[in-house]
Design an enzyme around this catalytic site. Structure first.
Site, PDB file in Angstrom:
ATOM      1  N   GLU A 194      39.855  58.123  38.423  1.00 24.47           N
ATOM      2  CA  GLU A 194      39.887  56.101  39.460  1.00 24.47           C
ATOM      3  C   GLU A 194      39.916  55.628  37.556  1.00 24.47           C
ATOM      4  O   GLU A 194      39.647  56.110  36.885  1.00 24.47           O
ATOM      5  CB  GLU A 194      38.532  56.134  40.014  1.00 24.47           C
ATOM      6  CG  GLU A 194      38.694  54.590  40.492  1.00 24.47           C
ATOM      7  CD  GLU A 194      37.930  54.149  41.440  1.00 24.47           C
ATOM      8  OE1 GLU A 194      37.069  55.289  42.084  1.00 24.47           O
ATOM      9  OE2 GLU A 194      37.654  53.524  41.297  1.00 24.47           O
ATOM     10  N   ASN A 219      31.884  56.171  41.361  1.00 31.10           N
ATOM     11  CA  ASN A 219      32.002  56.509  42.817  1.00 31.10           C
ATOM     12  C   ASN A 219      30.992  57.929  43.191  1.00 31.10           C
ATOM     13  O   ASN A 219      32.558  58.907  43.623  1.00 31.10           O
ATOM     14  CB  ASN A 219      33.171  55.795  43.551  1.00 31.10           C
ATOM     15  CG  ASN A 219      33.201  54.480  43.482  1.00 31.10           C
ATOM     16  OD1 ASN A 219      32.077  53.863  43.448  1.00 31.10           O
ATOM     17  ND2 ASN A 219      34.107  53.810  42.723  1.00 31.10           N
ATOM     18  N   LYS A 246      25.880  54.320  40.332  1.00 32.17           N
ATOM     19  CA  LYS A 246      25.928  53.401  41.030  1.00 32.17           C
ATOM     20  C   LYS A 246      24.962  53.362  42.466  1.00 32.17           C
ATOM     21  O   LYS A 246      26.202  53.824  43.020  1.00 32.17           O
ATOM     22  CB  LYS A 246      27.096  53.431  41.151  1.00 32.17           C
ATOM     23  CG  LYS A 246      28.327  52.089  41.440  1.00 32.17           C
ATOM     24  CD  LYS A 246      29.874  52.479  41.278  1.00 32.17           C
ATOM     25  CE  LYS A 246      30.543  51.555  42.190  1.00 32.17           C
ATOM     26  NZ  LYS A 246      31.715  51.663  41.968  1.00 32.17           N
ATOM     27  N   GLU A 260      29.241  48.453  45.982  1.00 34.86           N
ATOM     28  CA  GLU A 260      31.011  48.805  45.730  1.00 34.86           C
ATOM     29  C   GLU A 260      30.643  49.339  47.540  1.00 34.86           C
ATOM     30  O   GLU A 260      31.732  50.590  47.063  1.00 34.86           O
ATOM     31  CB  GLU A 260      31.361  49.109  44.909  1.00 34.86           C
ATOM     32  CG  GLU A 260      32.505  47.557  44.478  1.00 34.86           C
ATOM     33  CD  GLU A 260      33.274  48.285  43.267  1.00 34.86           C
ATOM     34  OE1 GLU A 260      33.217  49.394  42.711  1.00 34.86           O
ATOM     35  OE2 GLU A 260      34.297  47.241  42.600  1.00 34.86           O
ATOM     36  N   LYS A 297      27.882  47.113  32.304  1.00 35.91           N
ATOM     37  CA  LYS A 297      29.327  46.560  31.745  1.00 35.91           C
ATOM     38  C   LYS A 297      28.600  45.917  30.298  1.00 35.91           C
ATOM     39  O   LYS A 297      28.127  44.768  30.484  1.00 35.91           O
ATOM     40  CB  LYS A 297      30.261  46.126  32.597  1.00 35.91           C
ATOM     41  CG  LYS A 297      30.356  47.238  33.663  1.00 35.91           C
ATOM     42  CD  LYS A 297      31.357  46.803  34.355  1.00 35.91           C
ATOM     43  CE  LYS A 297      31.490  48.153  35.300  1.00 35.91           C
ATOM     44  NZ  LYS A 297      33.325  47.362  36.424  1.00 35.91           N
ATOM     45  N   ASP A 348      34.001  42.493  35.187  1.00 30.61           N
ATOM     46  CA  ASP A 348      34.134  43.505  35.308  1.00 30.61           C
ATOM     47  C   ASP A 348      35.521  44.149  34.444  1.00 30.61           C
ATOM     48  O   ASP A 348      36.031  43.840  34.611  1.00 30.61           O
ATOM     49  CB  ASP A 348      34.559  43.557  36.774  1.00 30.61           C
ATOM     50  CG  ASP A 348      35.508  45.259  36.810  1.00 30.61           C
ATOM     51  OD1 ASP A 348      35.234  45.876  36.901  1.00 30.61           O
ATOM     52  OD2 ASP A 348      35.779  45.104  37.934  1.00 30.61           O
ATOM     53  N   GLU A 351      41.745  49.323  31.871  1.00 34.58           N
ATOM     54  CA  GLU A 351      41.721  49.636  33.354  1.00 34.58           C
ATOM     55  C   GLU A 351      43.259  47.752  33.823  1.00 34.58           C
ATOM     56  O   GLU A 351      43.858  47.029  35.065  1.00 34.58           O
ATOM     57  CB  GLU A 351      40.610  48.945  34.835  1.00 34.58           C
ATOM     58  CG  GLU A 351      40.610  48.212  35.596  1.00 34.58           C
ATOM     59  CD  GLU A 351      39.622  48.408  36.748  1.00 34.58           C
ATOM     60  OE1 GLU A 351      38.786  49.226  36.051  1.00 34.58           O
ATOM     61  OE2 GLU A 351      39.671  47.819  37.759  1.00 34.58           O
ATOM     62  N   HIS A 385      41.981  37.103  35.755  1.00 33.73           N
ATOM     63  CA  HIS A 385      42.606  38.407  36.252  1.00 33.73           C
ATOM     64  C   HIS A 385      43.719  37.486  36.795  1.00 33.73           C
ATOM     65  O   HIS A 385      44.329  36.971  38.468  1.00 33.73           O
ATOM     66  CB  HIS A 385      41.131  37.690  37.607  1.00 33.73           C
ATOM     67  CG  HIS A 385      39.924  38.301  38.252  1.00 33.73           C
ATOM     68  ND1 HIS A 385      39.812  39.729  38.814  1.00 33.73           N
ATOM     69  CD2 HIS A 385      39.199  38.495  37.827  1.00 33.73           C
ATOM     70  CE1 HIS A 385      39.136  40.403  38.861  1.00 33.73           C
ATOM     71  NE2 HIS A 385      38.474  39.527  37.947  1.00 33.73           N
TER      72      HIS A 385
HETATM   73  O1  GCW Z   1      35.793  47.004  39.450  1.00 34.67           O
HETATM   74  C1  GCW Z   1      35.680  48.061  39.921  1.00 34.67           C
HETATM   75  C2  GCW Z   1      36.286  49.518  39.297  1.00 34.67           C
HETATM   76  C3  GCW Z   1      36.200  50.345  40.048  1.00 34.67           C
HETATM   77  C4  GCW Z   1      34.822  50.910  39.277  1.00 34.67           C
HETATM   78  C5  GCW Z   1      33.842  49.882  39.241  1.00 34.67           C
HETATM   79  C6  GCW Z   1      32.909  50.504  38.764  1.00 34.67           C
HETATM   80  C7  GCW Z   1      34.637  53.351  39.808  1.00 34.67           C
HETATM   81  O2  GCW Z   1      38.096  48.609  39.756  1.00 34.67           O
HETATM   82  O3  GCW Z   1      37.511  51.562  40.284  1.00 34.67           O
HETATM   83  O4  GCW Z   1      34.741  51.489  39.860  1.00 34.67           O
HETATM   84  O5  GCW Z   1      34.122  48.900  39.021  1.00 34.67           O
HETATM   85  O6  GCW Z   1      32.501  49.784  38.004  1.00 34.67           O
HETATM   86  O7  GCW Z   1      31.782  50.380  39.357  1.00 34.67           O
END
Ligand code: GCW
Length: 700
Positions: free
Chosen positions: A182, A229, A316, A320, A389, A394, A422, A550
């Site tokens: 990912e 994930n 995590k 999400e 982060k 993000d 990303e 974005h």
């Molecule tokens: O914004 C998101 C990314 C996902 C990522 C997530 C995260 C691994 O687009 O791909 O998932 O952040 O950091 O958990």
């Protein structure tokens, strides 16, 4: 005669620009062509003694041996014991006295070195001493020595005492256990860990070993080998065997291996959820429930039986679609401490991520703070970290530092960097994160007065913690050159170096990497270092001018520019209409700035002191309003797009000017990608600038 031929051949090789596929990264060990330096190095590295037999010492020996052969064309002698004939003496501090090599101020040095530091010192008569408290320290010192040599620095006055600022220097791999990845970008972005079923396991191990060498050379000491994930099946015997195999290889390079877990693994198999179904017997994932605790106790026992130095869990949860404790009326702190208590006896850690946004507040940037700040003091164990982060959104191309860094004095705060690109051009842009990471690390939180920089919060100085952590989300995959773009390896390199020394200047780091990756020619070094240093600013100029974000959310790839009026991210992070652009997050707007200490809030609240790159992140401006630099908003935006394009054009010209000094294989590859980057910069400008200009005109 044969000897003369060999020497001639050696010099030919020195001057010949060789084909290069990037696999060797910054550990290329090119022949040293300067004769004086060559002689100096030969005198030191021709006769080496390593007073130690451990696996780490064996790794060091192997690395020195191949580096010396490649760089100096000699077979180094590894002496069986310390004698006056050794040019390089490598021994732990405890062994020095016995060999008659006691240093002045031994106890002072010992205290400074800690468990992982090293001392590299020229002790006279052309001899160099490498010492440390542990074999791991020796290994790091060995790589530091090879770095000096690769940069063609003399060892005559070497006196380096280094010790890492951060105790856990981690790479997180968002690699799925089916072999896919990912947010890892390259033409072959399969996982190096999980994709070898049809391949050759021995070849995979060789890759892991080379990965370990590269990581160790920059001080990385922990690796999480699966995606946050996390699929439940990571705990299956088959996948745990793979983790064990990986750990067996990485251990040789002082690296501990850990995994991401899915909090809902303890549920019964009939319960479906993201990355499920469950594999336990529990009806809940409540961290205080006995069934849940014993499930995890059992898993942890199984893991440590196989991997005695297992690093721990990355989690995590409540994010999400990944199930979390909140659904069961528990807090993140209660859950994290449950894992922490079970892992502590084995020396494992828990990294609990704060990346969640299912909290009620219209301003998304405020949500993580709202959820986590009140929990300060509830994460009670010293092996539990909150992993944030760098910013509260993000991994945007630029964000203000995360407000939680200045708001949780009783919690071990870890930083999550995104090494992979990303939102910042995937494997297509030449884009060095180092300068931006420096910006984040040196931001002052004012948590305990001025000087409470993010770096000092992270390393534990501000809040008095011994354990500390920084994690980078890796950009590594099975592609031959590891990262897709030959320059993307600079981010992997910088991540390690800046975790080791959080005050390192990113430009210095860039130059080290350039010298080792592209050679020591003055023109190459100057031009490529400049290129790296300017690249983040260039990228933000067309991806995120003045702090909007974005601009690339037309799909989930986060790559192509595109306008989507219904996209909620664009609404929040661009917020452009006929009246103006940007979001007011100040005390007069969403009040996001109030999540910072008052001194920081004051800086962000005032457009005159708010950094230019964050102006539209924190403020809303009318199109024709004058910004602090005296130009109107629309003019500033036009200028940014122009600067972005000119910046990429400059990179193309610079690169072109180095054609004769770079091997053709890497030269062509980078050249073709710079072209893509230029076309992209044009595309961003064409789409967005036309849109903004139209809005600005309609508002007149
Ligand atoms: O914004 C998101 C990314 C996902 C990522 C997530 C995260 C691994 O687009 O791909 O998932 O952040 O950091 O958990």
């Amino acid at each position: 005669m044969q000897k003369i031929l060999r020497i001639v051949l050696f010099f030919c090789l020195c001057s010949l620009v060789m084909a290069e596929d990037g696999y060797r990264l910054w550990l290329r060990y090119e022949p040293v062509s300067d004769i004086a330096l060559q002689n100096e190095y030969k005198a030191v590295l021709g006769n080496i003694v390593i007073a130690g037999q451990s696996e780490l010492c064996q790794s060091l020996r192997g690395e020195l041996s191949s580096a010396v052969k490649a760089m100096l064309d000699i077979e180094p002698v590894f002496a069986p014991g310390i004698t006056p004939g050794n040019g390089l003496v490598i021994a732990r501090l405890d062994d020095l006295a016995q060999a008659g090599l006691a240093l002045d101020d031994m106890s002072g040095i010992k205290a400074k070195l800690g468990q992982e530091g090293f001392l590299l010192r020229n002790i006279g008569y052309g001899r160099v001493l490498l010492t440390a408290a542990s074999d791991k320290g020796l290994l790091y010192g060995g790589f530091a020595l090879l770095r000096q040599m690769q940069m063609n620095s003399s060892l005559a006055d070497i006196n380096l005492l280094e010790t890492p600022d951060i105790t856990c220097r981690i790479l997180n791999h968002w690699d799925n256990i089916d072999g896919s990845t990912e947010r890892v970008f390259s033409p072959d972005n399969k996982s190096i860990w999980w994709e070898y079923e049809n391949d050759n396991p021995a070849a995979a191990r060789e890759r892991w070993n080379d990965y370990g060498r590269a990581c160790c050379s920059v001080g990385i000491n922990m690796v999480i080998v699966n995606n946050v994930n996390a699929h439940v099946a990571i705990l299956s015997p088959e996948k745990l065997q793979r983790v064990t195999d990986i750990a067996d290889v990485l251990r040789k390079w002082g690296i501990r291996t850990g995994i991401s877990i899915n909090a809902a693994s303890c549920l019964t198999p009939d319960q479906e959820f993201r990355c499920g179904p469950g594999m336990g017997t529990c009806s809940t994932l409540d961290p205080l429930d006995e069934c849940v605790i014993s499930f995890w106790r059992e898993q942890i026992d199984i893991i440590y039986n196989k991997i005695p130095d297992f690093a721990g869990f990355l989690v995590k949860a409540g994010s999400e679609g990944m199930p979390g404790p909140e659904k069961y009326g528990r807090t993140a702190a209660q859950a994290a401490d449950m894992y922490g208590r079970l892992l502590a006896p084995y020396g494992g850690i828990v990294m609990w991520r704060t990346f969640t946004y299912d909290v009620d507040d219209p301003d998304q940037t405020k949500r993580q703070f709202i959820r986590f700040a009140p929990q300060d003091g509830s994460f009670t164990l010293d092996n539990v970290f909150l992993q944030n982060k760098f910013g509260s959104r993000d991994f945007m191309s630029r964000e203000p530092f995360h407000p939680l860094f200045g708001a949780m004095p009783r919690t071990r705060m870890a930083l999550e960097l995104q090494v992979t690109q990303e939102y910042t051009g995937h494997d297509k842009y030449l884009m060095y994160w180092g300068s931006f990471w420096q910006e984040i690390l040196q931001s002052d939180t004012y948590a305990k007065g001025p000087g409470s920089t993010v770096a000092r919060v992270l390393d534990g100085t501000v809040n008095g913690f011994a354990n500390s952590a920084i994690a980078g989300v890796a950009n590594v995959s099975r592609v031959r050159n590891w990262t897709g773009h030959h320059f993307a390896a600079a981010n992997w390199y910088a991540c390690g170096r800046m975790c080791w020394d959080t005050d390192l200047d990113s430009g210095v780091v860039a130059q080290e990497w350039v010298r080792m990756t592209w050679g020591n020619d003055d023109e190459v070094v100057t031009k490529l270092t400049d290129m790296l240093n300017n690249s983040h600013e260039i990228m933000t100029s067309f991806v995120a001018p003045l702090g909007i974000a974005h601009t690339n959310t037309t799909d989930h790839r986060h790559y192509e520019p595109g306008i989507d009026a219904r996209n909620s991210w664009q609404k929040q992070f661009i917020n452009a209409d006929k009246d103006g652009i940007g979001t007011d997050r100040t005390i007069r707007g969403t009040k996001a700035t109030t999540q910072y200490q008052p001194q920081v809030a004051a800086i962000f609240d005032d457009p005159k002191t708010c950094p230019e790159g964050l102006l539209l992140w924190f403020h809303r401006f009318g199109w024709h309003e004058t910004m602090p630099n005296g130009k109107t908003t629309i003019q500033n935006i036009e200028d940014k797009y122009a600067a972005g394009l000119a910046g990429v054009e400059n990179m193309i010209n610079t690169w072109q000017s180095l054609e004769s000094k770079v091997d053709p294989e890497r030269f062509q590859h980078v050249r073709s990608l710079l072209k893509v980057q230029y076309e992209h910069a044009q595309k961003y400008r064409n789409i967005w600038l036309a849109h903004f200009q139209k809005l600005a005109q309609s508002g007149q």
